[in-house]
Design an enzyme around this catalytic site. Sequence first.
Site, PDB file in Angstrom:
ATOM      1  N   ASP A   1       0.914  -1.275  -0.024  1.00 35.93           N
ATOM      2  CA  ASP A   1      -0.113  -0.147  -0.056  1.00 35.93           C
ATOM      3  C   ASP A   1       0.782   1.199  -0.158  1.00 35.93           C
ATOM      4  O   ASP A   1       0.662   2.183  -0.665  1.00 35.93           O
ATOM      5  CB  ASP A   1      -0.868  -0.047   1.381  1.00 35.93           C
ATOM      6  CG  ASP A   1      -2.065  -1.131   1.057  1.00 35.93           C
ATOM      7  OD1 ASP A   1      -1.718  -1.974   0.242  1.00 35.93           O
ATOM      8  OD2 ASP A   1      -3.235  -0.763   1.748  1.00 35.93           O
ATOM      9  N   LYS A   2       1.751   1.353   0.995  1.00 35.55           N
ATOM     10  CA  LYS A   2       2.599   2.850   0.918  1.00 35.55           C
ATOM     11  C   LYS A   2       3.760   2.672   0.464  1.00 35.55           C
ATOM     12  O   LYS A   2       4.282   3.562   0.371  1.00 35.55           O
ATOM     13  CB  LYS A   2       2.704   3.272   2.505  1.00 35.55           C
ATOM     14  CG  LYS A   2       1.460   3.052   3.209  1.00 35.55           C
ATOM     15  CD  LYS A   2       0.288   4.114   2.527  1.00 35.55           C
ATOM     16  CE  LYS A   2      -1.060   3.990   3.035  1.00 35.55           C
ATOM     17  NZ  LYS A   2      -1.708   2.817   3.044  1.00 35.55           N
TER      18      LYS A   2
ATOM     19  N   SER B   1      -9.579   1.387   3.353  1.00 35.00           N
ATOM     20  CA  SER B   1      -8.803   0.390   2.761  1.00 35.00           C
ATOM     21  C   SER B   1      -9.128   0.402   1.315  1.00 35.00           C
ATOM     22  O   SER B   1     -10.398   0.586   1.058  1.00 35.00           O
ATOM     23  CB  SER B   1      -8.917  -0.835   3.351  1.00 35.00           C
ATOM     24  OG  SER B   1      -8.536  -1.822   2.762  1.00 35.00           O
TER      25      SER B   1
ATOM     26  N   CYS C   1      -2.699  -8.092  -1.707  1.00 42.46           N
ATOM     27  CA  CYS C   1      -3.979  -8.815  -1.829  1.00 42.46           C
ATOM     28  C   CYS C   1      -4.600  -8.742  -3.130  1.00 42.46           C
ATOM     29  O   CYS C   1      -4.744  -7.785  -3.768  1.00 42.46           O
ATOM     30  CB  CYS C   1      -4.790  -8.327  -0.753  1.00 42.46           C
ATOM     31  SG  CYS C   1      -3.944  -8.607   0.860  1.00 42.46           S
TER      32      CYS C   1
END
Length: 611
Positions: free
Chosen positions: A123-124, A517, A195
């Site tokens: 994500d980051k 999210s 994911c």
Amino acid sequence: MPPYRSRTTTHGRNMAGARGLWRATGMKDEDFGKPIIAVVNSFTQFVPGHVHLKDLGQLVAREIESAGGVAKEFNTIAVDDGIAMGHDGMLYSLPSRELIADSVEYMVNAHCADAMVCISNCDKITPGMLMAALRLNIPVVFVSGGPMEAGKVVWEDSVKKLDLVDAMVAAADDHYTDEQVKAIERSACPTCGSCSGMFTANSMNCLTEALGLSLPGNGSTLATHADRKRLFVEAGHLIVDLARRYYEQDDESVLPRSIATFSAFENAMTLDIAMGGSTNTVLHLLAAAQEAEIDFTMADIDRLSRRVPVLCKVAPAVSSVHMEDVHHAGGIMGILGQLDNAGLLTTSIPTVHSETLAKALDHWDVTRTNSEMVHKFYSAAPGGVPTQVAFSQERRFDKVDTDREKGVIRSKEHAFSQDGGLAVLYGNLAEDGCIVKTAGVDDSILKFSGPARIFESQDSAVLGILNGKIKPGDIVLIRYEGPRGGPGMQEMLYPTSYLKSKGLGKACALITDGRFSGGSSGLSIGHVSPEAAEGGTIGLVREGDIIDIDIPNRKIHLAVDDATVAERRAEQDAAGWKPAEERKRKISTALKAYAAMATSAARGAVRKLPD
């Protein structure tokens, strides 16, 4: 021509000491003068999206050296948002983006590297490395670890696809037995990789293709598939070529800021809207644009969202489609091809791998080319075997999904919706805007009005939902969770998942100055700006106030008269903009430092030094 940056440390009598240290890392006489390429890895055993990257940095390094460069690998941190979710660990997620960007800058500038290969995934990490690449403006190629295979479980005599969100929803749903929850938990995340849905990690890796900074297939080729190895091999060779073109031929067209231009950011956002990407991508694109000194704003996102259709629906918007299915349909080049057919892209701009995006699409869009190699590449299928090993299987579908009428990727004429997958809403509750992932909103609640149920933290909202305090028609409002108020702008995946588990996913809305999210869906409105901690109107809403949401007309309105709002503001100014209830939350010095400099979500939540 610009000199190689590395000559600062490799040439001249006065650099004898530095050369001595370089020699201690393995460099020899013949290496001084070659481009020094930083291999920016992010391996960690904490994160399934990064657990397989340990050897991949050295794979890239070997290819760099075989192409005539010198490779030097280092690692950044990587936070797993899913593991950090639901507790104070999530306070650290967004600030870690800034640390990653800074750490890349520190290492590359301290050692005068000439170019970079950024090995990211989750994500980051991709956003942090992207910010660093645009800040440094030296040749770069992105190659990510790749998506996870979707989980599968036999359920009521049929095979059902699963992902992380299914496990979270089932855990809070009393209709599932403990044994059923365990079965979902064991199957939801079967392999290494990011994911499996169109969550934040995969969204960002897809956007690097649209920005022109990664190779075709980067966003969609499974982490487990042998085809992905080619991306790492080619990245190693390509970066040496880009470095030589810049430093030896004075070709500035290969620099990140020459590739990721305003038009490229428009293309990336257009893709994001068309594929229903995570709302977090808005934060990250705004932040990256600022690093590139590009005036790309919420107004541009709003403009694009009004004309770009939804051409692809992926989990969490639909439970049956995951990244492996997007790849099977032609991947990101397939979506970009349909956007180009609709006249929604600028294709005259360059990429790291092609002279123009137009030429790349002619070669890589499966509906435009008969290339056996391209069609074979996009036929890569999941292996169906749990593993943490990259490139460990070679399964393929019989043929590529080129159905643009009813397939995973649609043409504009057969779009899932002519209205975009992301929308910016404005109104007295969000004067600087807020974001909703419309691709995940049921048509029945695109217009919604209801009473606000106020929570001063994500934790209290979770308790309220699980304890049955939320009823159909309510609007859950969570505030003081913005970049400063949290601090760190937590993701609200647990509240949205628990609303689903309580059967309220299509009966309620959730509004927050925090964020969501990529796994969130439903009427979830985040990034409300200004945030409560900055004096935003969201901090003035009281229990039972009616809020009107109108996604088709891009409006969000607190149904309280201006005079009353002004009275409340005066009271809040006197009392101070802080949560009405004490929160059991330890704010470390590191988080306080971030909060002191954090800007609003409308500006990407980047840091800004006080004037």
